[in-house]
Design a protein around this motif. Sequence first.
Motif, PDB file in Angstrom:
ATOM      1  N   CYS A  43      36.044  35.787  26.812  1.00 48.89           N
ATOM      2  CA  CYS A  43      36.296  36.437  27.811  1.00 48.89           C
ATOM      3  C   CYS A  43      36.362  38.228  27.443  1.00 48.89           C
ATOM      4  O   CYS A  43      36.793  38.380  26.632  1.00 48.89           O
ATOM      5  N   ASN A  68      36.626  30.131  25.830  1.00 52.62           N
ATOM      6  CA  ASN A  68      36.425  29.318  26.867  1.00 52.62           C
ATOM      7  C   ASN A  68      35.381  28.281  26.561  1.00 52.62           C
ATOM      8  O   ASN A  68      34.730  28.396  25.739  1.00 52.62           O
ATOM      9  N   ALA A 121      32.516  27.319  31.630  1.00 56.01           N
ATOM     10  CA  ALA A 121      33.613  27.913  32.352  1.00 56.01           C
ATOM     11  C   ALA A 121      32.754  29.040  33.068  1.00 56.01           C
ATOM     12  O   ALA A 121      31.914  29.581  32.812  1.00 56.01           O
ATOM     13  N   ASN A 147      35.063  31.006  35.069  1.00 55.58           N
ATOM     14  CA  ASN A 147      35.996  32.193  35.002  1.00 55.58           C
ATOM     15  C   ASN A 147      37.055  31.884  33.703  1.00 55.58           C
ATOM     16  O   ASN A 147      37.060  30.551  33.430  1.00 55.58           O
ATOM     17  N   CYS A 148      37.647  32.838  33.161  1.00 57.51           N
ATOM     18  CA  CYS A 148      38.747  32.506  32.085  1.00 57.51           C
ATOM     19  C   CYS A 148      39.739  31.938  32.594  1.00 57.51           C
ATOM     20  O   CYS A 148      40.253  31.862  33.639  1.00 57.51           O
ATOM     21  N   THR A 149      40.168  30.762  31.812  1.00 54.35           N
ATOM     22  CA  THR A 149      41.264  29.911  32.160  1.00 54.35           C
ATOM     23  C   THR A 149      42.709  30.572  31.808  1.00 54.35           C
ATOM     24  O   THR A 149      43.480  30.211  32.519  1.00 54.35           O
ATOM     25  N   GLN A 150      42.669  31.933  31.412  1.00 46.66           N
ATOM     26  CA  GLN A 150      43.969  32.469  31.027  1.00 46.66           C
ATOM     27  C   GLN A 150      43.977  33.853  32.214  1.00 46.66           C
ATOM     28  O   GLN A 150      44.999  33.899  32.762  1.00 46.66           O
TER      29      GLN A 150
END
Length: 65
Positions: free
Chosen positions: A8, A15, A19, A21-24
């Motif tokens: 990210c 990620n 992915a 989108n960033c999971t965070q």
Amino acid sequence: MANKRLACRECHLVNGPDAQNCTQCGSSSLTEDWAGYVVIAHPEQSEVADEMNVTSAGAYALKVR
């Protein structure tokens, strides 16, 4: 050829290769163009986490382009 993991550009979390989108942080700004890797298990006790402004455990890229 192995799938490359995505870092990210916002929070540097690494990620999975698929992915979107960033999971965070939820950012969609992900890239394969990163270098270095650090796993932070206890961010509250880590000087590296403090320098990187990391507050959650995880794997992070050190340099993201």
